[in-house]
Design a protein around this motif. Structure first.
Motif, PDB file in Angstrom:
ATOM      1  N   LYS A 173       0.836  -1.199   0.000  1.00 18.83           N
ATOM      2  CA  LYS A 173       0.000   0.000   0.000  1.00 18.83           C
ATOM      3  C   LYS A 173       0.870   1.248   0.000  1.00 18.83           C
ATOM      4  CE  LYS A 173      -4.018  -2.051   2.301  1.00 18.83           C
ATOM      5  NZ  LYS A 173      -4.951  -1.948   3.464  1.00 18.83           N
ATOM      6  N   LYS A 174       0.398   2.273  -0.680  1.00 21.00           N
ATOM      7  CA  LYS A 174       1.133   3.528  -0.783  1.00 21.00           C
ATOM      8  C   LYS A 174       1.217   4.202   0.579  1.00 21.00           C
ATOM      9  CE  LYS A 174       1.148   7.857  -3.432  1.00 21.00           C
ATOM     10  NZ  LYS A 174       0.432   8.630  -4.477  1.00 21.00           N
ATOM     11  N   PRO A 175       2.412   4.631   1.014  1.00 20.72           N
ATOM     12  CA  PRO A 175       2.535   5.334   2.297  1.00 20.72           C
ATOM     13  C   PRO A 175       1.802   6.670   2.268  1.00 20.72           C
ATOM     14  CG  PRO A 175       4.675   4.592   1.481  1.00 20.72           C
ATOM     15  CD  PRO A 175       3.706   4.447   0.346  1.00 20.72           C
ATOM     16  N   THR A 176       1.587   7.242   3.428  1.00 23.39           N
ATOM     17  CA  THR A 176       0.849   8.504   3.507  1.00 23.39           C
ATOM     18  C   THR A 176       1.748   9.726   3.446  1.00 23.39           C
ATOM     19  OG1 THR A 176       0.903   8.308   5.925  1.00 23.39           O
ATOM     20  CG2 THR A 176      -1.053   7.457   4.778  1.00 23.39           C
ATOM     21  N   GLY A 177       2.923   9.664   4.043  1.00 23.77           N
ATOM     22  CA  GLY A 177       3.801  10.825   4.077  1.00 23.77           C
ATOM     23  C   GLY A 177       4.551  11.037   2.777  1.00 23.77           C
ATOM     24  N   SER A 178       4.780  12.306   2.400  1.00 26.63           N
ATOM     25  CA  SER A 178       5.469  12.614   1.143  1.00 26.63           C
ATOM     26  C   SER A 178       6.911  12.123   1.164  1.00 26.63           C
ATOM     27  CB  SER A 178       5.439  14.120   0.880  1.00 26.63           C
ATOM     28  OG  SER A 178       6.055  14.823   1.955  1.00 26.63           O
ATOM     29  N   ARG A 179       7.551  12.167   2.327  1.00 24.50           N
ATOM     30  CA  ARG A 179       8.923  11.697   2.434  1.00 24.50           C
ATOM     31  C   ARG A 179       9.001  10.200   2.155  1.00 24.50           C
ATOM     32  NH1 ARG A 179      13.455  13.692   5.208  1.00 24.50           N
ATOM     33  NH2 ARG A 179      15.023  12.092   5.717  1.00 24.50           N
ATOM     34  N   GLN A 180       8.029   9.475   2.719  1.00 26.67           N
ATOM     35  CA  GLN A 180       8.019   8.028   2.507  1.00 26.67           C
ATOM     36  C   GLN A 180       7.685   7.669   1.067  1.00 26.67           C
ATOM     37  OE1 GLN A 180       5.350   6.593   5.654  1.00 26.67           O
ATOM     38  NE2 GLN A 180       7.154   5.683   6.646  1.00 26.67           N
ATOM     39  N   VAL A 181       6.781   8.428   0.460  1.00 30.27           N
ATOM     40  CA  VAL A 181       6.415   8.163  -0.932  1.00 30.27           C
ATOM     41  C   VAL A 181       7.631   8.354  -1.839  1.00 30.27           C
ATOM     42  CG1 VAL A 181       5.030   8.957  -2.879  1.00 30.27           C
ATOM     43  CG2 VAL A 181       3.981   8.719  -0.630  1.00 30.27           C
ATOM     44  N   SER A 182       8.456   9.343  -1.561  1.00 32.41           N
ATOM     45  CA  SER A 182       9.652   9.589  -2.371  1.00 32.41           C
ATOM     46  C   SER A 182      10.595   8.389  -2.337  1.00 32.41           C
ATOM     47  CB  SER A 182      10.386  10.830  -1.862  1.00 32.41           C
ATOM     48  OG  SER A 182       9.597  11.986  -2.035  1.00 32.41           O
ATOM     49  N   ASN A 183      10.624   7.698  -1.218  1.00 33.68           N
ATOM     50  CA  ASN A 183      11.538   6.570  -1.044  1.00 33.68           C
ATOM     51  C   ASN A 183      10.805   5.223  -1.070  1.00 33.68           C
ATOM     52  OD1 ASN A 183      13.120   8.792  -0.506  1.00 33.68           O
ATOM     53  ND2 ASN A 183      14.082   7.947   1.310  1.00 33.68           N
ATOM     54  N   TRP A 184       9.607   5.215  -1.663  1.00 29.23           N
ATOM     55  CA  TRP A 184       8.759   4.014  -1.656  1.00 29.23           C
ATOM     56  C   TRP A 184       9.049   3.107  -2.827  1.00 29.23           C
ATOM     57  CZ3 TRP A 184       3.331   3.788  -4.060  1.00 29.23           C
ATOM     58  CH2 TRP A 184       2.717   2.548  -3.785  1.00 29.23           C
ATOM     59  N   LEU A 185       9.217   1.813  -2.523  1.00 31.19           N
ATOM     60  CA  LEU A 185       9.350   0.786  -3.539  1.00 31.19           C
ATOM     61  C   LEU A 185       8.187  -0.183  -3.372  1.00 31.19           C
ATOM     62  CD1 LEU A 185      10.965  -0.336  -5.871  1.00 31.19           C
ATOM     63  CD2 LEU A 185      12.456  -1.510  -4.250  1.00 31.19           C
ATOM     64  N   PRO A 186       7.186  -0.139  -4.269  1.00 31.71           N
ATOM     65  CA  PRO A 186       5.973  -0.951  -4.102  1.00 31.71           C
ATOM     66  C   PRO A 186       6.254  -2.458  -4.201  1.00 31.71           C
ATOM     67  CG  PRO A 186       5.605   0.870  -5.626  1.00 31.71           C
ATOM     68  CD  PRO A 186       7.076   0.787  -5.404  1.00 31.71           C
ATOM     69  N   THR A 187       5.601  -3.226  -3.339  1.00 33.38           N
ATOM     70  CA  THR A 187       5.761  -4.681  -3.317  1.00 33.38           C
ATOM     71  C   THR A 187       4.542  -5.368  -3.927  1.00 33.38           C
ATOM     72  OG1 THR A 187       4.697  -5.071  -1.175  1.00 33.38           O
ATOM     73  CG2 THR A 187       7.006  -4.399  -1.139  1.00 33.38           C
ATOM     74  N   ALA A 188       4.677  -6.673  -4.129  1.00 35.00           N
ATOM     75  CA  ALA A 188       3.545  -7.463  -4.624  1.00 35.00           C
ATOM     76  C   ALA A 188       2.510  -7.632  -3.522  1.00 35.00           C
ATOM     77  CB  ALA A 188       4.039  -8.831  -5.096  1.00 35.00           C
ATOM     78  N   LYS A 189       1.312  -8.024  -3.907  1.00 37.99           N
ATOM     79  CA  LYS A 189       0.270  -8.314  -2.924  1.00 37.99           C
ATOM     80  C   LYS A 189       0.615  -9.579  -2.153  1.00 37.99           C
ATOM     81  CE  LYS A 189      -4.750  -8.851  -2.494  1.00 37.99           C
ATOM     82  NZ  LYS A 189      -6.042  -8.901  -3.247  1.00 37.99           N
ATOM     83  N   GLY A 190       1.205 -10.559  -2.844  1.00 39.53           N
ATOM     84  CA  GLY A 190       1.610 -11.813  -2.207  1.00 39.53           C
ATOM     85  C   GLY A 190       3.103 -11.820  -1.946  1.00 39.53           C
ATOM     86  N   ASN A 191       3.740 -12.973  -2.143  1.00 36.91           N
ATOM     87  CA  ASN A 191       5.180 -13.079  -1.905  1.00 36.91           C
ATOM     88  C   ASN A 191       5.970 -12.428  -3.032  1.00 36.91           C
ATOM     89  OD1 ASN A 191       4.307 -16.173  -0.585  1.00 36.91           O
ATOM     90  ND2 ASN A 191       5.366 -14.642   0.627  1.00 36.91           N
ATOM     91  N   PHE A 192       7.125 -11.904  -2.667  1.00 42.30           N
ATOM     92  CA  PHE A 192       8.007 -11.272  -3.642  1.00 42.30           C
ATOM     93  C   PHE A 192       9.453 -11.502  -3.212  1.00 42.30           C
ATOM     94  CE2 PHE A 192       7.245  -8.107  -0.359  1.00 42.30           C
ATOM     95  CZ  PHE A 192       8.475  -7.502  -0.169  1.00 42.30           C
ATOM     96  N   TYR A 193      10.375 -11.159  -4.088  1.00 40.01           N
ATOM     97  CA  TYR A 193      11.787 -11.195  -3.728  1.00 40.01           C
ATOM     98  C   TYR A 193      12.470  -9.954  -4.275  1.00 40.01           C
ATOM     99  CZ  TYR A 193      12.511 -13.153  -8.474  1.00 40.01           C
ATOM    100  OH  TYR A 193      12.523 -13.375  -9.830  1.00 40.01           O
ATOM    101  N   ALA A 194      13.671  -9.705  -3.782  1.00 40.60           N
ATOM    102  CA  ALA A 194      14.392  -8.483  -4.147  1.00 40.60           C
ATOM    103  C   ALA A 194      15.761  -8.827  -4.708  1.00 40.60           C
ATOM    104  CB  ALA A 194      14.549  -7.586  -2.919  1.00 40.60           C
ATOM    105  N   ILE A 195      16.183  -8.060  -5.705  1.00 40.94           N
ATOM    106  CA  ILE A 195      17.537  -8.170  -6.243  1.00 40.94           C
ATOM    107  C   ILE A 195      18.179  -6.784  -6.212  1.00 40.94           C
ATOM    108  CG2 ILE A 195      18.955  -8.624  -8.269  1.00 40.94           C
ATOM    109  CD1 ILE A 195      17.067 -10.773  -9.102  1.00 40.94           C
TER     110      ILE A 195
END
Length: 479
Positions: A433-455
């Motif tokens: 879910k999208k964060p509420t604060g503008s600072r957090q949105v600037s540094n937000w990396l959206p994830t999947a609804k279920g499981n995900f992985y990162a590289i």
């Protein structure tokens, strides 16, 4: 037939005498229960042997089968291609013209930092000249892979520099004169996959990247010497071997591709063992296999795939820190066939540690699978110390594709306008879910609804990273 029976009797008698056992003591009743049990056990162990050999054959040969399939897939233009596709006829370059999104499914774990270029090259009839232009304002690389996914040559920023290059790719054992100003590279197999990456600085930079890509060219040696450069008409590769519904198709394909890719002498002994399951350098012949043995061969493919998938967390071949797995051997597999197969499947085209590192994480710092049901953070005390660029990209665990989201952000990199802390550090926010604060949105990396992985991609990593004195921050669950 009589002579064969007499020979068998003589051999059996000699063996029994050598063990101090008489024929009377060894002779079981033909209809005894013990004899039937013994026969059943022998059959069971023969089936077990078939399974073990077939599993080894899968781990060893699945990379070759995969690469030959890729060669056919990447040269198949029977359907319309979109502008993220890099397919092209044999001995031609194809180029992705824009960065992929979640709707583009040509390449699993695709990056969002470079535009891809690809060429399947067949040098069995004559050498090919690879030409690259001067590239002094960005990172680029063209990797040369053989049909066993061995990365045997880098051409690009780190290894050959920014100047224009001319490289002649020749088949194994080729002999001849090398044109002046051309570098000779002998390929281990007659077909080669060229896999290029050209750094892109956002969508406004596409035209510059396209100009560079258009100067990646392939020219047959005969044309290069004559100076008469014309468009090369390519003969399509043969269709995939075997029938689609054949449960033993893998072995059929492997047998056919082995004939086109003679294996090194050091692996001849390994191939020799597979004769017992019908696999030789002359192809696959299942005619002598029992139905029970064929069942074991089918099972070996299924289990082999699971063994390969498990290599993503193998503590022997990977280094783990803060739930991130690091590999330093993607261009030097040696005899680790399971790891080789893993990279050639979901992580096709991975590079060696000095060129790029790809730490991967499936769990958070607490050892729990990453999921869109939780929020996470990553604290960077400093930017990754790389000589080129870095990024963090998330992928859906089921599809291995990019994750769609409302702001169309699929990665965070050194180009992202992050909001940093007073000490220069910064924090990434990972959540569905999208964060509420503008600072957090600037540094937000959206994830999947279920499981995900990162590289995390670290291009031309510094010695700090290679020595693991700097490592990727843990993915911590948010409180």
């Amino acid at each position: 037939m009589f002579k064969k029976r007499m020979t068998a009797v003589i051999v059996a008698t000699v063996l029994m005498h050598s063990m101090g056992v008489s024929a009377h003591e060894m002779k079981p009743s033909p209809s005894s229960a013990a004899s039937q049990i013994q026969d059943n056990q022998a059959s069971t162990w023969l089936d077990q042997e078939s399974y073990l050999l077939a599993t080894d054959a899968y781990l060893w040969g699945s990379t070759l089968v995969r690469m030959e399939q890729v060669a056919r897939q990447y040269t198949d233009l029977s359907q319309a291609q979109n502008d993220t596709s890099y397919r092209a006829p044999l001995n031609h370059f194809g180029h992705a013209r824009r960065l992929p999104t979640d709707e583009d499914t040509d390449m699993p774990t695709a990056n969002r930092d470079t535009l891809y270029s690809s060429a399947i090259v067949d040098v069995s009839t004559q050498p090919m000249i690879l030409s690259t232009p001067e590239v002094d304002d960005r990172y680029f690389v063209i990797d040369m892979f053989d049909m066993w996914h061995n990365l045997f040559k880098y051409v690009g920023t780190r290894t050959t520099g920014t100047s224009a290059q001319k490289i002649m790719i020749v088949p194994p054992g080729w002999q001849g004169d090398v044109p002046e100003g051309v570098t000779l590279v002998e390929a281990p197999t007659a077909k080669v996959w060229l896999w290029g990456r050209t750094q892109v600085f956002g969508e406004k930079d596409y035209s510059k990247v396209h100009e560079i890509q258009d100067h990646y060219t392939l020219t047959p040696l005969s044309m290069y010497l004559s100076g008469e450069i014309t468009d090369v008409t390519s003969i399509p590769l043969s269709p995939r071997a075997g029938a689609a519904k054949d449960p033993l198709r893998f072995y059929e394909e492997l047998g056919v591709y082995l004939k086109a890719n003679p294996i090194p002498e050091r692996q001849q002994a390994l191939l020799g063992q597979f004769k017992k399951i019908g696999l030789t350098e002359n192809g696959f012949d299942p005619s002598k296999l029992t139905q029970a043995m064929k069942v074991q061969l089918e099972k070996a493919v299924r289990d082999g795939q699971k063994i390969v998938a498990a290599q993503t967390s193998n503590p022997v071949t990977l280094t783990q820190k803060d739930a991130w797995f690091y590999s330093f051997v993607l261009d030097q597999f040696g005899d680790d066939n399971a790891l080789r197969s893993l990279i050639s499947h979901p992580y096709l085209g991975g590079q060696g540690a000095k060129e790029a590192m790809y730490p991967i994480a499936f769990t958070d710092s607490q050892g729990q699978l990453l999921t869109g049901n939780k929020n996470y953070s990553m604290h960077f005390r400093s930017a990754p110390p790389v000589h080129s660029f870095w990024s963090v990209t998330l992928y859906d665990a089921k599809t291995k594709m990019l994750i769609g989201n409302e702001i169309n952000r699929f990665s965070i990199s050194d180009q992202t306008p992050l909001i940093k802390n007073d000490d220069g550090s910064f924090d990434l926010v990972l959540s569905h879910k999208k964060p509420t604060g503008s600072r957090q949105v600037s540094n937000w990396l959206p994830t999947a609804k279920g499981n995900f992985y990162a590289i995390t991609r670290l291009y031309v990593p510094s010695q700090q990273i290679l020595d693991m004195k700097w490592t990727v921050p843990a993915i911590n669950p948010s409180k």
